[in-house]
Enzyme design. Structure first.
Site, PDB file in Angstrom:
ATOM      1  N   ASP A  24      68.554   6.523 -98.308  1.00  0.00           N
ATOM      2  CA  ASP A  24      67.306   6.570 -97.555  1.00  0.00           C
ATOM      3  C   ASP A  24      67.527   7.250 -96.204  1.00  0.00           C
ATOM      4  O   ASP A  24      68.043   6.634 -95.274  1.00  0.00           O
ATOM      5  CB  ASP A  24      66.787   5.142 -97.367  1.00  0.00           C
ATOM      6  CG  ASP A  24      65.435   5.093 -96.672  1.00  0.00           C
ATOM      7  OD1 ASP A  24      64.846   6.165 -96.412  1.00  0.00           O
ATOM      8  OD2 ASP A  24      64.959   3.984 -96.388  1.00  0.00           O
ATOM      9  N   ASP A  57      62.061  11.516 -95.014  1.00  0.00           N
ATOM     10  CA  ASP A  57      62.228  10.193 -95.615  1.00  0.00           C
ATOM     11  C   ASP A  57      62.411  10.256 -97.126  1.00  0.00           C
ATOM     12  O   ASP A  57      61.470  10.514 -97.871  1.00  0.00           O
ATOM     13  CB  ASP A  57      61.014   9.326 -95.266  1.00  0.00           C
ATOM     14  CG  ASP A  57      61.254   7.862 -95.600  1.00  0.00           C
ATOM     15  OD1 ASP A  57      62.418   7.503 -95.875  1.00  0.00           O
ATOM     16  OD2 ASP A  57      60.286   7.086 -95.580  1.00  0.00           O
TER      17      ASP A  57
END
Ligand SMILES: *[C@@H]1O[C@H](CO)[C@@H](O)[C@H](O)[C@H]1NC(C)=O
Ligand SMILES: *[C@@H]1O[C@H](CO)[C@@H](O)[C@H](O)[C@H]1NC(C)=O
Length: 493
Positions: A273, A82
């Site tokens: 992201d 992440d």
């Protein structure tokens, strides 16, 4: 209005992705490479289609996972990679995952078997775009590739919602201030890499050869020069959060015949992201892209545009423009295939626009936290040549990718009109499976997210504090572990 520019009948097979076995490589020169693999996310509907489950699961790849080893002796766990959050934590609580069965397919950490576990009194609630986790912080030994980080602070989940795996967080601190040394900080502090920089190479959903390279760049995985894009300063980002935000200067499409459709020049802050399955773009851009697929059906409830799956076989791309670089995302990579449904990989987001996995599959990205730059190029695969990232202002080498250029578009066609919003087109009337949630998305920004000063837990004695403490014991961090007053300021950095 746009003419019909894409139709499922214009089929041109897309090139098949090359695939080669992926090994963990660690070299003694400050480069740590670890494979990143798509993780199947399946909806309940898939389970009914016995014969197709395996293939469909592989194709739906809604998250990207990294294997790490935790504890002594090491236990292997898979975490979601992440770039949208800074905290690393393990062991989701599968009972409250959106897809509990998927969660249980992965190994769980057995803390009783680790001699290096060192529990702290600190607990925290981490909130994401989708889901949350209540964690207790511990010091543990963490290995990535074959590099070993001692005394890394990680969280162990006591409760979690909608997040089926733990998370390896590699974003900057969202509020601009470290709460404690994150994985990247510790890697540098312990001399494993020279600066807080890493490259991520996400591959297609059926291709396990992606990688994260801490402290290195692989010139065998991209085309041409890396374009250097400054990370937008925290005080200029849309929500005041510090993220991997860069400026996108346009969007468009390359049609199967090689001609391009391009928007006017834009200035849109977007952040990159890996934890977001889809991309989330301003409504006018999302609608303009969707309108380029005249047979797309709009699902009012989810905001998804459902496409005929034939598009995944079609040549052509969705194009993203940045200063000095265009990234062309093949339709097959931009379309999220979840079971029998093919969904255009974008939803509307006017506050914090995100380029997620549907974009990142086509981009090679070097994230340089120390110098606050991202370096991007069109991803490709033509072997492997690892080059170390040093330290200082020019730490990221300006190495040219070794892969062959894509064919040049044949010329400019129409303009993609992103100047205003439009009414939705034909509406989808079927039922999408439940549980079709993507990755966690970014850590929440602003108050309520993780923060040093705006701690989200109540002091001991309030219902929430007691609840968290009680569950800490319940998950077995041990009755001997006193979960004292939660004080996020207690961290000694
Ligand atoms: C556990 O962590 C604390 C805080 O860093 C440290 O003082 C202590 O020595 C550690 N204990 C072990 C067994 O590593
Ligand atoms: C986490 O999410 C669940 C489900 O949305 C919610 O019920 C719960 O209150 C949240 N927990 C915290 C601590 O915010």
């Amino acid at each position: 209005m746009l003419p019909v520019i894409l139709a499922a009948s214009l089929l041109t097979p897309a090139a098949a992705a090359a695939s080669e076995p992926n090994r963990i490589v660690t070299r003694g020169d400050g480069i740590i490479r670890s494979p990143v693999r798509p993780i199947a996310g399946s909806g309940p509907n898939l389970r009914a289609r016995q014969n197709e489950v395996e293939v469909l699961n592989q194709r739906s790849g809604t998250r990207y996972g990294v294997e790490i080893e935790i504890g002594t002796p090491p236990q292997t766990l898979t975490l979601i990679l992440d770039t949208g959050s800074p905290n690393t934590w393990i062991n989701p609580v599968c009972e409250t995952a959106n897809l509990p069965a998927d969660c249980r397919e992965f190994a769980q950490f057995d803390y009783e078997k680790s001699s290096s576990l060192n529990v702290t009194d600190n607990v925290d609630v981490l909130r994401y775009g989708i889901g949350n986790a209540t964690i207790q912080y511990v010091y543990e030994t963490v290995s990535i590739g074959s590099a070993t980080i001692e005394n890394q602070i990680i969280g162990i989940a006591m409760e979690s919602h909608s997040i089926p795996l733990g998370i390896l967080g590699v974003s900057p601190p969202i509020q601009g201030v470290n709460e404690y040394p994150y994985i990247l900080d510790t890697m540098v502090g312990q001399g494993l890499i020279k600066s807080r920089a890493f490259s991520v190479d996400l591959r297609g959903v059926d291709n396990p050869t992606g990688a994260i390279i801490f402290g290195g760049v692989d010139t065998g995985k991209y085309i041409g020069e890396l374009a250097k894009l400054p990370i937008i300063p925290q005080d200029q980002t849309p929500s005041g959060a510090d993220r991997y935000y860069v400026t996108m200067t346009g969007v468009g499409l390359t049609l199967p015949d090689g001609s391009i459709v391009q928007s006017e020049e834009l200035e849109v802050a977007v952040f990159l992201d890996t934890g977001a399955t889809l991309s989330h773009l301003p409504t006018r851009i999302y609608q303009a892209l969707a309108a380029s697929f005249p047979d797309a059906l709009y699902d009012r409830e989810s905001g998804f545009y459902i496409l005929p799956c034939d598009y995944t076989e079609m040549a052509g791309s969705i194009d993203f423009y940045f200063a000095g670089k265009t990234i062309r995302v093949p339709l097959n990579d931009f379309i999220w295939q979840n079971g029998p449904f093919c969904i255009l990989g974008v939803t509307p987001e006017d506050t914090e626009p995100i380029l997620g996995d549907t974009f990142l599959r086509a981009a090679y990205v070097v994230y340089d936290q120390d110098n606050r730059n991202l370096h991007i190029a069109q991803a490709a695969d033509c072997g492997s040549n690892l080059i170390a990232i040093g330290s200082g202002a020019d730490a990221v080498p300006s190495s040219t990718g070794e892969c062959t250029e894509l064919p040049t578009p044949t010329g400019k066609g129409n303009t993609l009109d992103v100047t205003g919003t439009r009414p939705p087109p034909a509406t989808f009337t079927g039922t999408l499976p439940t549980g079709m949630e993507g990755g966690p998305g970014p850590a929440q920004s602003g108050p309520g997210g993780t923060s040093v000063t705006g701690g989200t837990l109540q002091p001991t004695g309030t219902p929430q504090g007691e609840n968290a403490a009680g569950r800490g014991v319940e998950v077995g961090l041990g009755a001997a572990v006193a979960l004292a007053v939660v004080n996020l300021l207690a961290w000694v950095i």
